[in-house]
Design a protein around this motif. Structure first.
Motif, PDB file in Angstrom:
ATOM      1  N   ALA A 129      45.130  18.319   2.086  1.00 36.70           N
ATOM      2  CA  ALA A 129      44.846  19.679   1.615  1.00 36.70           C
ATOM      3  C   ALA A 129      45.403  19.892   0.210  1.00 36.70           C
ATOM      4  O   ALA A 129      44.744  20.496  -0.646  1.00 36.70           O
ATOM      5  CB  ALA A 129      45.435  20.697   2.583  1.00 36.70           C
ATOM      6  N   LEU A 130      46.608  19.384  -0.023  1.00 41.60           N
ATOM      7  CA  LEU A 130      47.214  19.517  -1.345  1.00 41.60           C
ATOM      8  C   LEU A 130      46.382  18.787  -2.390  1.00 41.60           C
ATOM      9  O   LEU A 130      46.105  19.329  -3.469  1.00 41.60           O
ATOM     10  CB  LEU A 130      48.634  18.955  -1.308  1.00 41.60           C
ATOM     11  N   ALA A 131      45.963  17.560  -2.067  1.00 45.21           N
ATOM     12  CA  ALA A 131      45.159  16.782  -3.013  1.00 45.21           C
ATOM     13  C   ALA A 131      43.804  17.438  -3.265  1.00 45.21           C
ATOM     14  O   ALA A 131      43.247  17.319  -4.364  1.00 45.21           O
ATOM     15  CB  ALA A 131      44.966  15.368  -2.470  1.00 45.21           C
ATOM     16  N   PHE A 132      43.281  18.137  -2.255  1.00 44.32           N
ATOM     17  CA  PHE A 132      41.972  18.785  -2.413  1.00 44.32           C
ATOM     18  C   PHE A 132      42.043  19.997  -3.328  1.00 44.32           C
ATOM     19  O   PHE A 132      41.116  20.241  -4.121  1.00 44.32           O
ATOM     20  CB  PHE A 132      41.444  19.192  -1.028  1.00 44.32           C
ATOM     21  N   PHE A 133      43.130  20.756  -3.246  1.00 41.47           N
ATOM     22  CA  PHE A 133      43.205  22.004  -4.012  1.00 41.47           C
ATOM     23  C   PHE A 133      43.919  21.872  -5.358  1.00 41.47           C
ATOM     24  O   PHE A 133      43.766  22.744  -6.216  1.00 41.47           O
ATOM     25  CB  PHE A 133      43.885  23.088  -3.174  1.00 41.47           C
ATOM     26  N   LEU A 134      44.657  20.809  -5.571  1.00 44.89           N
ATOM     27  CA  LEU A 134      45.365  20.645  -6.843  1.00 44.89           C
ATOM     28  C   LEU A 134      44.445  20.604  -8.069  1.00 44.89           C
ATOM     29  O   LEU A 134      44.835  21.064  -9.143  1.00 44.89           O
ATOM     30  CB  LEU A 134      46.238  19.391  -6.807  1.00 44.89           C
ATOM     31  N   PRO A 135      43.226  20.050  -7.971  1.00 44.42           N
ATOM     32  CA  PRO A 135      42.340  20.066  -9.145  1.00 44.42           C
ATOM     33  C   PRO A 135      42.064  21.457  -9.705  1.00 44.42           C
ATOM     34  O   PRO A 135      41.614  21.577 -10.855  1.00 44.42           O
ATOM     35  CB  PRO A 135      41.052  19.420  -8.615  1.00 44.42           C
ATOM     36  N   LEU A 136      42.348  22.501  -8.913  1.00 42.49           N
ATOM     37  CA  LEU A 136      42.175  23.860  -9.438  1.00 42.49           C
ATOM     38  C   LEU A 136      43.055  24.096 -10.667  1.00 42.49           C
ATOM     39  O   LEU A 136      42.734  24.936 -11.518  1.00 42.49           O
ATOM     40  CB  LEU A 136      42.522  24.882  -8.351  1.00 42.49           C
ATOM     41  N   LEU A 137      44.150  23.359 -10.776  1.00 42.93           N
ATOM     42  CA  LEU A 137      45.068  23.519 -11.913  1.00 42.93           C
ATOM     43  C   LEU A 137      44.437  23.074 -13.230  1.00 42.93           C
ATOM     44  O   LEU A 137      44.949  23.401 -14.300  1.00 42.93           O
ATOM     45  CB  LEU A 137      46.355  22.728 -11.660  1.00 42.93           C
ATOM     46  N   PHE A 138      43.335  22.318 -13.172  1.00 51.08           N
ATOM     47  CA  PHE A 138      42.703  21.791 -14.376  1.00 51.08           C
ATOM     48  C   PHE A 138      41.595  22.713 -14.893  1.00 51.08           C
ATOM     49  O   PHE A 138      40.837  22.321 -15.776  1.00 51.08           O
ATOM     50  CB  PHE A 138      42.116  20.400 -14.108  1.00 51.08           C
ATOM     51  N   TRP A 139      41.535  23.939 -14.370  1.00 53.83           N
ATOM     52  CA  TRP A 139      40.395  24.791 -14.697  1.00 53.83           C
ATOM     53  C   TRP A 139      40.299  25.146 -16.176  1.00 53.83           C
ATOM     54  O   TRP A 139      39.215  25.435 -16.696  1.00 53.83           O
ATOM     55  CB  TRP A 139      40.442  26.067 -13.865  1.00 53.83           C
ATOM     56  N   LYS A 140      41.443  25.102 -16.893  1.00 58.28           N
ATOM     57  CA  LYS A 140      41.406  25.402 -18.330  1.00 58.28           C
ATOM     58  C   LYS A 140      41.052  24.184 -19.169  1.00 58.28           C
ATOM     59  O   LYS A 140      40.696  24.318 -20.342  1.00 58.28           O
ATOM     60  CB  LYS A 140      42.759  25.951 -18.779  1.00 58.28           C
ATOM     61  N   ILE A 141      41.162  23.002 -18.571  1.00 62.17           N
ATOM     62  CA  ILE A 141      40.935  21.768 -19.317  1.00 62.17           C
ATOM     63  C   ILE A 141      39.502  21.282 -19.181  1.00 62.17           C
ATOM     64  O   ILE A 141      38.886  20.820 -20.148  1.00 62.17           O
ATOM     65  CB  ILE A 141      41.919  20.672 -18.844  1.00 62.17           C
ATOM     66  N   THR A 142      38.969  21.390 -17.973  1.00 61.35           N
ATOM     67  CA  THR A 142      37.614  20.900 -17.711  1.00 61.35           C
ATOM     68  C   THR A 142      36.996  21.747 -16.601  1.00 61.35           C
ATOM     69  O   THR A 142      37.732  22.268 -15.743  1.00 61.35           O
ATOM     70  CB  THR A 142      37.639  19.415 -17.295  1.00 61.35           C
ATOM     71  N   PRO A 143      35.688  21.920 -16.581  1.00 62.17           N
ATOM     72  CA  PRO A 143      35.052  22.703 -15.513  1.00 62.17           C
ATOM     73  C   PRO A 143      35.324  22.092 -14.135  1.00 62.17           C
ATOM     74  O   PRO A 143      35.137  20.887 -13.943  1.00 62.17           O
ATOM     75  CB  PRO A 143      33.563  22.632 -15.860  1.00 62.17           C
ATOM     76  N   ILE A 144      35.781  22.918 -13.199  1.00 60.78           N
ATOM     77  CA  ILE A 144      36.072  22.419 -11.854  1.00 60.78           C
ATOM     78  C   ILE A 144      34.964  22.745 -10.861  1.00 60.78           C
ATOM     79  O   ILE A 144      34.959  22.225  -9.753  1.00 60.78           O
ATOM     80  CB  ILE A 144      37.415  22.984 -11.331  1.00 60.78           C
ATOM     81  N   MET A 145      34.025  23.590 -11.293  1.00 61.84           N
ATOM     82  CA  MET A 145      32.923  23.930 -10.398  1.00 61.84           C
ATOM     83  C   MET A 145      32.139  22.699  -9.942  1.00 61.84           C
ATOM     84  O   MET A 145      31.846  22.565  -8.744  1.00 61.84           O
ATOM     85  CB  MET A 145      31.992  24.943 -11.065  1.00 61.84           C
ATOM     86  N   PRO A 146      31.828  21.741 -10.827  1.00 62.53           N
ATOM     87  CA  PRO A 146      31.125  20.537 -10.354  1.00 62.53           C
ATOM     88  C   PRO A 146      31.930  19.743  -9.327  1.00 62.53           C
ATOM     89  O   PRO A 146      31.366  19.212  -8.367  1.00 62.53           O
ATOM     90  CB  PRO A 146      30.923  19.726 -11.638  1.00 62.53           C
ATOM     91  N   LEU A 147      33.249  19.690  -9.518  1.00 57.26           N
ATOM     92  CA  LEU A 147      34.105  18.966  -8.576  1.00 57.26           C
ATOM     93  C   LEU A 147      33.941  19.507  -7.163  1.00 57.26           C
ATOM     94  O   LEU A 147      33.695  18.752  -6.206  1.00 57.26           O
ATOM     95  CB  LEU A 147      35.579  19.090  -8.977  1.00 57.26           C
ATOM     96  N   TYR A 148      34.091  20.809  -7.037  1.00 54.32           N
ATOM     97  CA  TYR A 148      34.089  21.419  -5.714  1.00 54.32           C
ATOM     98  C   TYR A 148      32.680  21.582  -5.151  1.00 54.32           C
ATOM     99  O   TYR A 148      32.492  21.577  -3.932  1.00 54.32           O
ATOM    100  CB  TYR A 148      34.829  22.751  -5.753  1.00 54.32           C
TER     101      TYR A 148
END
Length: 655
Positions: free
Chosen positions: A43-62
């Motif tokens: 769960a932690l590994a799944f939600f941690l990419p949210l921290l990169f939202w200012k660096i790269t778009p995370i919508m494609p990831l999820y």
């Protein structure tokens, strides 16, 4: 279903002293893998990419991740419904489900973390003009054919080299009866081998043409998962389109039997989706899935009428996730009123599509078919007396429908469906069946299985070493009364203290109390009635505060569902153990999924269910409802042992 590799094959791939993926000695010799698969880490590994939202778009990831999760679960649900549900020869193994549940979502999460740096370093690989999506899709498809298929073939053969098999790939081959999601179950480090193998499908179009699109990458991964899952399904496709030597698909697209052959033979059929590479390089080996020889689909000799006890029961439905079918009943953090309302709403929605919830069928002694069918009633319907008539009507309606559709004559009643206040222990159902004009003359039999439950509880108490006294909660019920009567009759050395204000039994060795605080005076406590956890906590708290010695060591609980009672805060030495649960030895008498969606382990069965199964096998032509006969209880236990049932073992040694 595939056979296990032979001993010669195993010797080629592992040493006898190696360690399995779970960290113990085993047949495949997989080294212990990095455990990144626990729920919290995942769960932690799944939600941690949210921290990169200012660096790269995370919508494609999820978007990609959720699409893969949804399609995987949908595929598993459909495979269960159409393949595994009624196939009693292909049983879901609890050990495999536990292992695979830890791993099948690891791959998609690793892919998310692989995509993040690629999006940052090569944004053009993901974010190009939408007008180029079609071109990207064509290039990706061609890259898969030209690069990924041959790369995978040779990578797969490399993984079967003994050292690599020991390190990584044997973890995947631990699954003998494969599920669609087995395709995603790999050793942690093996995922990176596949990232390097499948990566060219995305990288080649980008470096060759200068563009790629994240929607194409996502679509590729979803389609890849579906096709890979297809190869792990336990189905047979014998169409000449896939088998004729003149058909191009024979060489260009595999069938499940092709890859099941790899799991069966171990050193054959290495190709990904195109058998061409095995045929070209001489590693192809034909495999035909054995005939199942199942009894007719419409045969249904016995139905055990179940009920829903809450959200915890709904979560064990294989349509939700096959990995949950042997899970314990989970009490949600919601207030009971809210939880029961949600279950009621779920039943109403499900009722728009089906009249009942039908569970897997199972084989009884090689000749009869049993099945659990659940009426669409929630705990609310059993709590409020004004709803009881509707529940009983629904039970009789189910009996009529199953008799009409399948000719079923034998019916058992699950726990709530035979409550005293609902229908007088099943007597009212028996009377309604006899009075119904559609069922009159059909020789319908209605059973509760309560004789078997009483036999199990009674014999479980007899197995307690040197037990001279017990504290009994819920002894005034039908089961408790019968058990106490047998103990009073056959155990003159035992005293019984019953928690109740109603003194139902008059016997010199049976006494009553209304004070739960007395519980700490007794080493063995029998629990046959649901009490709130706060009442137990208060009793233990009082003993602790008043410095009263706690003698209690075992809470032996046969309530259904079994809800754990927390004792660690005050007296951690107390063990809360479920009883009234039978172990099934072997598969000669019962085979198939008689044990799913019941909140207990594989190859276990509730005594009332087992008792009804025994009646069905014996062809009992009288109803079993209402009060219990003590002589019958003692007889049933002897027969149960003969059929391979026994109480679960309890270690009564105190630390």
């Amino acid at each position: 279903m595939c056979r296990k590799p032979s001993s010669d094959e195993l010797k080629q791939t592992s040493s006898s002293t190696s360690v399995t993926a779970e960290g113990s000695k085993g047949r495949y010799g997989v080294r212990a893998k990095l455990d990144m698969s626990s729920d919290s880490y995942l769960a932690l590994a799944f939600f941690l990419p949210l921290l990169f939202w200012k660096i790269t778009p995370i919508m494609p990831l999820y978007t990609i991740a959720f699409a893969r999760l949804i399609t995987t679960h949908l595929t598993m649900a459909l495979h269960y419904i159409f393949v595994d549900k009624d196939n009693y020869n292909n049983k879901l193994e609890q050990t495999q489900l536990r292992r695979e549940r830890k791993d099948y979502l690891v791959g998609p999460v690793i892919h998310m973390w692989t995509q993040i740096p690629l999006q940052i370093i090569f944004p053009g690989m993901f974010f190009t003009s939408n007008t180029l999506i079609k071109a990207c899709a064509i290039n990706t498809f061609l890259s898969h054919i030209i690069a990924v298929e041959p790369l995978y073939y040779f990578a797969h053969r490399w993984l079967h080299i003994p050292t690599q098999m020991k390190k990584m790939h044997a973890h995947h081959h631990l699954s003998i009866n494969t599920l669609p999601s087995t395709s995603l179950v790999q050793n942690f480090f093996e995922h990176f081998v596949y990232i390097g193998t499948f990566g060219p499908a995305f990288l080649l179009p980008f470096f060759a043409a200068g563009y790629q699109h994240w929607t194409v990458i996502g679509a590729y991964l979803v389609i890849f998962d579906l096709v890979n899952a297809f190869g792990h399904m336990n189905i047979r496709i014998r169409s000449s389109i896939f088998t004729s030597k003149w058909s191009p698909l024979t060489y260009l697209f595999y069938t499940p039997e092709f890859h099941l052959g790899h799991h069966a033979y171990f050193r054959a059929n290495y190709a990904l989706f195109m058998p061409f590479w095995d045929l070209l390089l001489g590693s192809y080996r034909e495999y035909k899935k054995p005939d199942q020889n199942l009894l007719p689909p419409k045969q249904q000799d016995f139905v055990f009428i179940g009920h829903c006890g809450g959200l915890g029961h709904l979560l064990t439905c294989p349509e939700v996730s096959v990995y949950n079918v042997y899970d314990k009943w989970i009490r949600s953090p919601l207030p009971l009123s809210i939880e029961f309302l949600l279950v009621h709403l779920c039943n109403l929605v499900y009722g728009l599509f089906a009249k009942y919830y039908s569970v897997s069928r199972y084989l009884i002694n090689g000749s009869k078919i049993g099945r659990i069918i659940v009426i669409l009633k929630s705990p609310i319907d059993y709590i409020y007396p004004k709803r009881h008539k509707a529940v009983n009507t629904e039970i009789v309606k189910l009996i009529k429908d199953q008799n009409k559709e399948c000719g079923t004559r034998y019916f058992g009643l699950g726990n709530l469906n035979k409550m005293k206040k609902l229908n007088d222990g099943g007597k009212q159902i028996s009377e309604m069946v006899k009075a119904d004009p559609e069922l009159r003359g059909k020789n319908i039999r209605v059973w509760t299985g309560d004789h078997m439950t009483a036999a199990s509880i009674y014999n479980q108490i007899l197995e307690i070493p040197d037990c001279k006294e017990i504290f009994y909660i819920g002894a005034n019920g039908k089961i408790g009364t019968a058990v106490c009567s047998l103990l009073a009759k056959n155990r003159p050395d035992m005293k019984i203290r019953i928690l109740s204000s109603y003194e139902k039994m008059d016997h010199p060795r049976i006494s009553y109390t209304t004070d739960l605080n007395e519980i700490v005076q007794y080493k063995y406590v029998i629990v046959g009635k649901l009490l709130s956890g706060t009442r137990y906590s208060q009793a233990f708290k009082n003993a602790k505060q008043n410095a009263i010695t706690n003698n209690t060591r075992f809470l032996l609980d046969y309530t259904v569902p079994f809800l754990p009672i927390s004792t660690k805060k005050y007296f951690p030495e107390i063990k809360h153990i479920p009883i009234g649960l039978l172990q099934v030895n072997g598969s000669s008498f019962l085979r198939g999924h008689f044990d799913v969606c019941m909140s207990h382990d594989q190859d276990h069965i509730y005594p009332c269910h087992a008792g009804c199964v025994m009646y069905a096998h014996e062809g009992r032509e009288t109803d079993e409802t209402g009060d219990l006969n003590l002589e019958e209880i003692e007889k049933r236990w002897g027969k149960a042992l003969g059929y391979g049932f026994q109480n679960t073992f309890i270690d009564y040694r105190c630390k």
